[in-house]
Scaffold this motif. Structure first.
Motif, PDB file in Angstrom:
ATOM      1  N   ILE A 291       0.662  -5.675  -6.041  1.00  0.00           N
ATOM      2  CA  ILE A 291       1.423  -6.575  -5.168  1.00  0.00           C
ATOM      3  C   ILE A 291       2.869  -6.104  -5.140  1.00  0.00           C
ATOM      4  O   ILE A 291       3.508  -5.969  -6.189  1.00  0.00           O
ATOM      5  N   GLN A 292       3.380  -5.831  -3.945  1.00  0.00           N
ATOM      6  CA  GLN A 292       4.774  -5.385  -3.825  1.00  0.00           C
ATOM      7  C   GLN A 292       5.697  -6.581  -3.604  1.00  0.00           C
ATOM      8  O   GLN A 292       5.416  -7.450  -2.786  1.00  0.00           O
ATOM      9  N   ILE A 293       6.794  -6.595  -4.357  1.00  0.00           N
ATOM     10  CA  ILE A 293       7.868  -7.560  -4.115  1.00  0.00           C
ATOM     11  C   ILE A 293       9.027  -6.754  -3.539  1.00  0.00           C
ATOM     12  O   ILE A 293       9.531  -5.832  -4.193  1.00  0.00           O
ATOM     13  N   GLY A 294       9.444  -7.079  -2.349  1.00  0.00           N
ATOM     14  CA  GLY A 294      10.446  -6.292  -1.655  1.00  0.00           C
ATOM     15  C   GLY A 294      11.851  -6.531  -2.177  1.00  0.00           C
ATOM     16  O   GLY A 294      12.121  -7.508  -2.890  1.00  0.00           O
ATOM     17  N   ALA A 295      12.739  -5.615  -1.780  1.00  0.00           N
ATOM     18  CA  ALA A 295      14.135  -5.686  -2.225  1.00  0.00           C
ATOM     19  C   ALA A 295      14.765  -7.036  -1.874  1.00  0.00           C
ATOM     20  O   ALA A 295      15.510  -7.613  -2.673  1.00  0.00           O
TER      21      ALA A 295
ATOM     22  N   PRO B 248       2.509   4.485   5.894  1.00  0.00           N
ATOM     23  CA  PRO B 248       3.509   4.042   6.859  1.00  0.00           C
ATOM     24  C   PRO B 248       4.302   2.856   6.331  1.00  0.00           C
ATOM     25  O   PRO B 248       3.895   2.215   5.367  1.00  0.00           O
ATOM     26  N   CYS B 249       5.431   2.589   6.983  1.00  0.00           N
ATOM     27  CA  CYS B 249       6.192   1.389   6.633  1.00  0.00           C
ATOM     28  C   CYS B 249       5.292   0.174   6.836  1.00  0.00           C
ATOM     29  O   CYS B 249       5.097  -0.623   5.929  1.00  0.00           O
ATOM     30  N   ALA B 250       4.721   0.082   8.047  1.00  0.00           N
ATOM     31  CA  ALA B 250       3.874  -1.070   8.383  1.00  0.00           C
ATOM     32  C   ALA B 250       2.506  -0.599   8.851  1.00  0.00           C
ATOM     33  O   ALA B 250       2.374   0.476   9.440  1.00  0.00           O
TER      34      ALA B 250
ATOM     35  N   LEU C 260      -1.941   4.106  -1.484  1.00  0.00           N
ATOM     36  CA  LEU C 260      -1.600   3.943  -0.064  1.00  0.00           C
ATOM     37  C   LEU C 260      -0.652   2.752   0.087  1.00  0.00           C
ATOM     38  O   LEU C 260      -0.948   1.662  -0.391  1.00  0.00           O
ATOM     39  N   ARG C 261       0.471   2.996   0.746  1.00  0.00           N
ATOM     40  CA  ARG C 261       1.401   1.914   1.027  1.00  0.00           C
ATOM     41  C   ARG C 261       1.280   1.518   2.505  1.00  0.00           C
ATOM     42  O   ARG C 261       0.803   2.298   3.329  1.00  0.00           O
ATOM     43  N   GLY C 262       1.740   0.329   2.830  1.00  0.00           N
ATOM     44  CA  GLY C 262       1.735  -0.119   4.221  1.00  0.00           C
ATOM     45  C   GLY C 262       1.906  -1.623   4.228  1.00  0.00           C
ATOM     46  O   GLY C 262       1.167  -2.341   3.561  1.00  0.00           O
TER      47      GLY C 262
ATOM     48  N   LEU D 141       7.920  -4.032  -8.288  1.00  0.00           N
ATOM     49  CA  LEU D 141       9.132  -4.836  -8.068  1.00  0.00           C
ATOM     50  C   LEU D 141      10.263  -3.929  -7.624  1.00  0.00           C
ATOM     51  O   LEU D 141      10.740  -3.084  -8.387  1.00  0.00           O
ATOM     52  N   LYS D 142      10.712  -4.116  -6.377  1.00  0.00           N
ATOM     53  CA  LYS D 142      11.789  -3.271  -5.857  1.00  0.00           C
ATOM     54  C   LYS D 142      13.151  -3.873  -6.190  1.00  0.00           C
ATOM     55  O   LYS D 142      13.315  -5.097  -6.181  1.00  0.00           O
ATOM     56  N   ARG D 143      14.074  -2.982  -6.484  1.00  0.00           N
ATOM     57  CA  ARG D 143      15.428  -3.430  -6.820  1.00  0.00           C
ATOM     58  C   ARG D 143      16.125  -3.987  -5.573  1.00  0.00           C
ATOM     59  O   ARG D 143      16.079  -3.356  -4.507  1.00  0.00           O
TER      60      ARG D 143
ATOM     61  N   PHE E 209       2.677  -7.774   5.873  1.00  0.00           N
ATOM     62  CA  PHE E 209       3.670  -8.835   6.070  1.00  0.00           C
ATOM     63  C   PHE E 209       5.023  -8.157   5.881  1.00  0.00           C
ATOM     64  O   PHE E 209       5.340  -7.693   4.789  1.00  0.00           O
ATOM     65  N   LYS E 210       5.789  -8.047   6.944  1.00  0.00           N
ATOM     66  CA  LYS E 210       7.028  -7.265   6.882  1.00  0.00           C
ATOM     67  C   LYS E 210       8.266  -8.152   6.767  1.00  0.00           C
ATOM     68  O   LYS E 210       8.445  -9.080   7.567  1.00  0.00           O
ATOM     69  N   PRO E 211       9.135  -7.845   5.792  1.00  0.00           N
ATOM     70  CA  PRO E 211      10.399  -8.576   5.696  1.00  0.00           C
ATOM     71  C   PRO E 211      11.409  -7.921   6.626  1.00  0.00           C
ATOM     72  O   PRO E 211      11.972  -6.898   6.299  1.00  0.00           O
TER      73      PRO E 211
END
Ligand code: PEP
Ligand code: MN
Length: 348
Positions: free
Chosen positions: A182-186, A102-104, A126-128, A207-209, A131-133
């Motif tokens: 660790i995901q780094i958001g756009a 899911p997104c979150a 698994l993504r999710g 690392l997201k563009r 902490f949502k930007p």
């Protein structure tokens, strides 16, 4: 700058080059290859005495890296970087890695149901977001550490690896405690203190563009992470700003091909954020794999209509099953396969 050693140069010769680089006040990064070793010189301020290196025993030649991004460039390293996750899945090799969720993270039931279903369909990461930007400060901001704990529980039950976002430098250590990536958001792609903190956390980084970032800026952002000592960076094309309102973003699949030419780092695509609409996710996921992406990250939810974020672009779990079947067929047609986890944990 790269010091290319002769085929058959001895360890003593390599050590000699490393010592000379360090004596000049720079850092040395020896990189053994199949044919020969290359020693990277990090921190070249334009005052490196090249002649001193060229004259050393075992040295074939010295190459100047012409790109502003050095260590992530193809010039620096010819072979692809392959990143192995704790569940044995390898990103950047011949297999297509599917990340889904899911997104979150919204609740225990939501994340466990999703994890079980996407794992059964063949997803291995698994993504999710915990902490949502969010564009608006009034929107759901995530469950925080409780969300991280639920992701860890889902990992234990399914054998998937976990990718989740860190929003700020102070939050990186906590995310790193629970996450495998660790995901780094756009929105954070050019938050340089966050990139540096992620580069020191000891975990691979997704690392997201940025939504208005050039490919050069994306690669320079990756360089920030690598410079801090973390070579395991996965790039992600997630769509850029678009003048046409038919899609939330414009999924730039040329970026997949371009990054493969310019960098040795793996690149995946995010057709969920890249299109913003469920009906477009399947076709663009298939297109990303056809374009040579190392993997995809797809939003899926047990009940998208009730999702607290990004419901419109989330696949139902049934739709995700169908997409996985299509990806398996497509990967086989391309001489690839969809990555499988080495061993699934018990499903108690
Ligand atoms: C996400 O992956 O949930 C997300 C917020 O993506 P992006 O940073 O690409 O907008
Ligand atoms: Mn989302």
């Amino acid at each position: 700058m790269l010091v290319v050693m002769k085929h058959g140069a001895s360890q003593e010769h390599i050590d000699g080059v490393v010592r000379a680089i360090e004596e000049m006040g720079y850092a040395a990064r020896p990189m053994p290859g199949t044919q020969r070793t290359t020693v990277g010189l990090v921190g070249n301020d334009g005052r490196v005495e090249e002649a001193r290196l060229v004259g050393l025993e075992g040295v074939l030649r010295v190459i100047h890296v012409s790109q502003p991004y050095k260590q992530v460039s193809r010039e620096w390293r010819e072979g692809d970087t392959v990143i192995e996750l704790p569940n044995g899945v390898r990103i950047g090799g011949p297999e297509v890695v599917v990340m889904a969720g899911p997104c979150a993270v919204e609740s225990r039931e939501q994340i466990l149901t999703t994890a079980r279903r996407v794992a059964a369909a063949g997803a291995t990461v698994l993504r999710g977001g915990a902490f949502k930007p969010r564009t608006s400060p009034y929107s759901f901001q995530g469950l925080g550490e409780e969300g991280l704990r639920l992701l860890a529980e889902a990992r234990d039950q399914t054998g998937m690896a976990v990718v989740t976002e860190a929003l700020d430098p102070e939050g990186v250590a906590l995310v790193a405690e629970y996450a495998d990536i660790i995901q780094i958001g756009a929105r954070s792609m050019q938050n340089y203190s966050l990139l540096r903190a992620a580069g020191r956390a000891g975990k691979p980084v997704l690392l997201k563009r940025g939504m208005s970032a050039t490919i050069k800026e994306l690669l320079l952002a990756a360089e920030y992470i690598v410079v801090e000592g973390e070579p395991r960076v996965i790039l992600c094309e997630r769509g850029v700003r678009n003048f046409d309102s038919h899609a939330r973003n414009l999924l730039d699949l040329t970026a997949v091909v371009t990054v493969k030419e310019l960098s040795h780092l793996p690149i995946i695509a995010d057709p969920s954020h890249g299109t913003g609409a469920r009906s477009k996710v399947g076709p663009m996921t298939r297109a990303a794999v056809a374009a040579g992406a190392d993997g995809v990250i797809v939003e899926a939810h047990p009940d998208p209509a009730s999702a607290v974020s990004d419901g419109a672009q989330s696949l139902t779990l049934d739709q995700f099953d169908v997409l996985m079947g299509e990806l398996q067929t497509l990967a086989a047609a391309l001489g690839r396969s969809v990555a499988r986890a080495r061993a699934l944990a018990s499903r108690s």
